[in-house]
Design a protein around this motif. Structure first.
Motif, PDB file in Angstrom:
ATOM      1  N   ALA A  67       0.835  -1.204   0.000  1.00 62.68           N
ATOM      2  CA  ALA A  67       0.000   0.000   0.000  1.00 62.68           C
ATOM      3  C   ALA A  67       0.869   1.252   0.000  1.00 62.68           C
ATOM      4  N   ASN A  68       0.419   2.280  -0.729  1.00 58.60           N
ATOM      5  CA  ASN A  68       1.153   3.541  -0.814  1.00 58.60           C
ATOM      6  C   ASN A  68       0.707   4.574   0.210  1.00 58.60           C
ATOM      7  N   SER A  69      -0.554   4.534   0.584  1.00 56.67           N
ATOM      8  CA  SER A  69      -1.091   5.511   1.530  1.00 56.67           C
ATOM      9  C   SER A  69      -2.391   4.972   2.103  1.00 56.67           C
ATOM     10  N   ALA A  70      -2.874   5.637   3.161  1.00 59.74           N
ATOM     11  CA  ALA A  70      -4.090   5.188   3.840  1.00 59.74           C
ATOM     12  C   ALA A  70      -5.042   6.357   4.020  1.00 59.74           C
ATOM     13  N   ILE A  71      -6.331   6.047   3.988  1.00 61.01           N
ATOM     14  CA  ILE A  71      -7.394   7.015   4.271  1.00 61.01           C
ATOM     15  C   ILE A  71      -8.144   6.508   5.490  1.00 61.01           C
ATOM     16  N   THR A  72      -8.386   7.376   6.455  1.00 59.41           N
ATOM     17  CA  THR A  72      -9.028   6.917   7.683  1.00 59.41           C
ATOM     18  C   THR A  72     -10.550   6.923   7.577  1.00 59.41           C
ATOM     19  N   GLN A  73     -11.151   6.127   8.442  1.00 58.24           N
ATOM     20  CA  GLN A  73     -12.565   6.273   8.731  1.00 58.24           C
ATOM     21  C   GLN A  73     -12.761   7.659   9.337  1.00 58.24           C
ATOM     22  N   TYR A  74     -13.949   8.217   9.188  1.00 59.22           N
ATOM     23  CA  TYR A  74     -14.182   9.549   9.750  1.00 59.22           C
ATOM     24  C   TYR A  74     -14.214   9.517  11.275  1.00 59.22           C
ATOM     25  N   PHE A  75     -14.021  10.661  11.870  1.00 55.60           N
ATOM     26  CA  PHE A  75     -13.992  10.826  13.328  1.00 55.60           C
ATOM     27  C   PHE A  75     -14.242  12.300  13.612  1.00 55.60           C
ATOM     28  N   TYR A  76     -14.567  12.619  14.866  1.00 55.17           N
ATOM     29  CA  TYR A  76     -14.791  14.019  15.246  1.00 55.17           C
ATOM     30  C   TYR A  76     -13.901  14.451  16.405  1.00 55.17           C
TER      31      TYR A  76
END
Length: 283
Positions: A165-174
């Motif tokens: 994998a080159n990069s990651a995107i997170t689940q949303y959070f507040y």
């Protein structure tokens, strides 16, 4: 081109529309969000490949418009042959970026297909296509709802990185602290790929509560109570949501987040306001 004061990178997630009306609405949404010069537009992939054709149609239309498109590709319920065909089709069309996920098992389905985990899918993509694709994977600052422990969830992200994998995107959070703690923990175990925060605008509390119960994202008690207080006053609820999410994004960027990835729900106005707020605050 970015808007005049925009000094940060953004990307946007869409879902493939089901109707002619939805297709036209998404075209207008894309036109508005393209003003922010996104790094890419991603397009989701339904459980068990249920939107496979519509995902590809949407991706190819985005590409024809001159933007970088990143189809989601999930492995649950898929065979290696099916994934191979999909990869070859995207390569043939010049698609260079993928958002690679495990995916959800469709209701009532027993077999998970040839893959169990996203790391296996990443490894397969690399074996089939080498370095052709930029591969995005998912990350969970508040941890995946199926993770046995936070440490196990972090190690799962490391396996995806090690697989290619080159990069990651997170689940949303507040809670910005959840993101910063997560990034620190990634550093501690040798996760070196960029971890981009995923951002969910607040459109209504019922929808947000439903999404959050499924994905494990926490709605802070103070925020939930404030949103519930507005009841049917959607204008006030959305105004609060814009303020909260704008401030969150400002904190993330100030703390070193590499860019912002917005979960659009195929809407543009609220996100445009948030991005303009961030730009104005940084001016």
């Amino acid at each position: 081109m970015k808007t005049p004061n925009q000094e940060f990178e953004v990307s946007f997630e869409f879902f493939p529309p089901k109707t002619a009306e939805g297709i036209e609405k998404l075209r207008e949404t894309r036109k508005e969000l393209a003003k922010f010069d996104p790094e890419f537009f991603s397009v989701t992939f339904g459980a068990g490949g249920s939107t496979r054709d519509r995902t590809m149609e949407t991706v190819l239309e985005i590409q024809r418009e001159g933007y970088q498109a990143a189809p989601h590709i999930s492995c649950i319920s898929s065979s290696k042959a099916e994934i191979r065909d999909l990869l070859q089709a995207y390569q043939a069309h010049g698609i260079k970026r993928l958002v690679t996920l495990r995916g959800d098992v469709p209701s009532g389905e027993v077999s998970a297909g040839d893959f169990r985990y996203a790391s296996e899918l990443v490894e397969f993509i690399r074996a089939e296509t080498g370095d052709y694709f930029h591969i995005e994977v998912a990350a969970y600052p508040e941890f995946h709802p199926e993770a046995k422990t936070p440490a196990a969830d972090l190690l799962n992200l490391k396996r995806k990185m090690d697989a290619g994998a080159n990069s990651a995107i997170t689940q949303y959070f507040y809670n910005a602290d959840a993101y910063f703690r997560f990034v620190d923990q990634c550093d501690e175990i040798g996760i070196t790929i960029p971890v981009v925060p995923g951002v969910m605008p607040i459109y209504n509390i019922t929808q947000l509560a439903r999404f959050s119960s499924i994905c494990g994202a926490e709605i802070p008690r103070w925020l939930k109570m404030r949103l519930e207080e507005y009841g049917d006053d959607m204008a006030s609820l959305r105004a609060l949501g814009v303020d909260v999410v704008s401030e969150l994004c400002e904190m993330l960027l100030a703390g070193g987040a590499p860019s912002l990835h917005f979960y659009t729900l195929n809407q543009s106005a609220t996100i445009a306001t948030i991005i303009n707020n961030i730009s104005a605050a940084a001016d």
